[in-house]
Structure formats: structure tokens, C-alpha cells
Design an enzyme around this catalytic site. Structure first.
Site, PDB file in Angstrom:
ATOM      1  N   ALA A   1      -1.649   4.807  -9.361  1.00  0.00           N
ATOM      2  CA  ALA A   1      -2.122   4.724  -8.077  1.00  0.00           C
ATOM      3  C   ALA A   1      -1.250   5.810  -7.333  1.00  0.00           C
ATOM      4  CB  ALA A   1      -1.648   3.413  -7.489  1.00  0.00           C
ATOM      5  N   ASP A   2      -1.576   6.159  -6.112  1.00  0.00           N
ATOM      6  CA  ASP A   2      -0.898   6.944  -5.193  1.00  0.00           C
ATOM      7  C   ASP A   2      -1.212   6.538  -3.615  1.00  0.00           C
ATOM      8  OD1 ASP A   2       0.673   9.311  -4.703  1.00  0.00           O
ATOM      9  OD2 ASP A   2      -0.838  10.015  -3.702  1.00  0.00           O
ATOM     10  N   THR A   3      -0.290   6.576  -2.681  1.00  0.00           N
ATOM     11  CA  THR A   3      -0.390   6.284  -1.347  1.00  0.00           C
ATOM     12  C   THR A   3       0.118   7.221  -0.458  1.00  0.00           C
ATOM     13  OG1 THR A   3      -0.199   3.972  -1.892  1.00  0.00           O
ATOM     14  CG2 THR A   3       0.015   4.300   0.250  1.00  0.00           C
TER      15      THR A   3
ATOM     16  N   ALA B   1      -4.996   4.955  -3.295  1.00  0.00           N
ATOM     17  CA  ALA B   1      -5.868   5.050  -4.281  1.00  0.00           C
ATOM     18  C   ALA B   1      -5.424   4.350  -5.567  1.00  0.00           C
ATOM     19  CB  ALA B   1      -6.128   6.758  -4.571  1.00  0.00           C
TER      20      ALA B   1
END
Length: 204
Positions: free
Chosen positions: A79-81, A116
Site C-alpha cells: 500500500a501507499d498513502t 492505494a
């Protein structure tokens, strides 16, 4: 809850490709047994003006990096934020003073967390992704409170200087639209939906 039950029925090994405390907390909330394996990529090499495309690209890059090290059947979650405010991506502040500017802006414009998630089944090579957005409204933060917030040793390690789990910052949040888990970096419902999609059999 059928979707929570389905997670508990997963027999494959689960790897979380992140060292984020927030994401670890979300996985634990969902009752998952998992291992942590950070991707250790240079995220700054991936650039995009659109926060949705940026987070999606980074989450996929993390998955690609980890898949080169995994040689067995697992479920991999990466994930990435990023934080956005006033239609601009707010990356990690370069100085405490810049962090203070970010926090002042949150008193006049809501911030959004764009997260994501990529879930990969290494057994079938199936991969699915999705993006979730949560919006946070702050009350105006007094200057003396901003001074306390930016005095944190790690203030420049948070995207947009937004430290959701900091009790001081949290006390100035007026309201949230969206999942708390999304703010923590791993939207729960999206992750559950992606898990269901990539599993070979119907686990519900």
C-alpha cells in the site's frame, strides 16, 4: 460479518509489505495473522501529479520489489498513502517550519488521505488494486499548539506533517468523512474486497 469471517478462513501465508504502524494496526483489527516484509524502495523515484496514480504506482512498485524475493505461495499486501490539501500533494515536510505551514493550512482547507492497496496471490499470479480517499476537517490550530506539534522529533517523517495518532493533532480534528483505517494507511473495506477477488476459491 461475512467479509471478516472470510479473512479468518485464508490458509495461505499473508505478508504485509510495510513497516507502517498504522497498517499493522489495521491488519490486527481485521484479525489477520501476517508477517511484515518492507519493500525498501526509493519512493521519490516515482513521480506523478495525480495522487491516485502516484499511490497506485508506488504500491505496485513495492509489490514488484517484494515478489522478486518471495518464492512460495503467499498473499502479498502492499500500500501507499499521500496527503493532499487544496489540490496539492503534501509530501513529508523538509523542515519543522514547513510542517507548521501545512498544519496552518489544514485549519482553512480539509486534507485528504489518498491510499492505494495492491493485493497479489503469488500462487495464481493474480493481482488487484484499488484506491480509497478519506477527508479530514480540522478546526483552526492556535500558534502555540502548532509550536508543540512541530516540536516532535519525527514531525518531518509524516506525509504533510499529518500525524493522525498524535493525541494533540487528533484533538483539533472536527470531523472525518471515510474510514479511519484509510487514514491509517490501509482502507479496511477495500482491502477485504481485493482479498476476496484474488483468492482462488469463494471464501465467503
Amino acid at each position: 460479518n461475512k467479509k471478516i469471517t472470510c479473512v479468518k478462513s485464508i490458509t495461505m501465508r499473508i505478508i504485509l509489505g510495510s513497516q507502517s504502524k498504522g497498517r499493522k494496526e489495521v491488519m490486527e483489527r481485521m484479525g489477520m495473522t501476517f508477517e511484515i516484509m518492507p519493500a525498501d524502495i526509493d519512493e521519490k523515484l516515482i513521480r506523478h501529479d495525480d495522487p491516485i496514480e502516484l499511490t497506485r504506482a508506488i504500491a505496485h512498485a513495492k509489490a514488484d520489489a517484494l515478489l522478486s524475493r518471495i518464492h512460495e505461495s503467499v498473499i502479498l499486501i502492499t500500500a501507499d498513502t499521500v496527503v493532499t490539501c487544496n489540490n496539492k500533494i503534501r509530501e513529508k515536510a523538509s523542515t519543522p517550519q514547513e510542517a507548521g505551514n501545512f498544519l496552518r493550512e489544514y485549519g482553512t482547507h480539509p486534507l485528504q488521505t489518498v491510499s492505494a492497496v495492491v493485493v497479489t496471490n503469488t500462487q495464481t499470479r493474480m493481482r488487484r488494486d484499488g484506491v480509497d480517499i478519506a477527508t479530514v476537517w480540522f478546526r483552526s490550530i492556535p500558534e502555540e499548539m502548532i509550536a508543540q506539534m512541530i516540536a516532535r522529533d519525527d514531525i518531518c517523517s509524516f506525509a504533510g506533517a499529518f500525524a493522525y495518532q498524535d493525541p494533540l493533532q487528533k484533538s483539533f480534528i472536527d470531523r472525518i468523512e471515510g474510514e479511519e483505517e484509510s487514514i491509517l494507511g490501509l482502507p479496511k473495506q477495500l482491502t477485504l474486497d481485493l482479498l476476496k477477488e484474488i483468492l482462488v476459491s469463494d471464501i465467503v
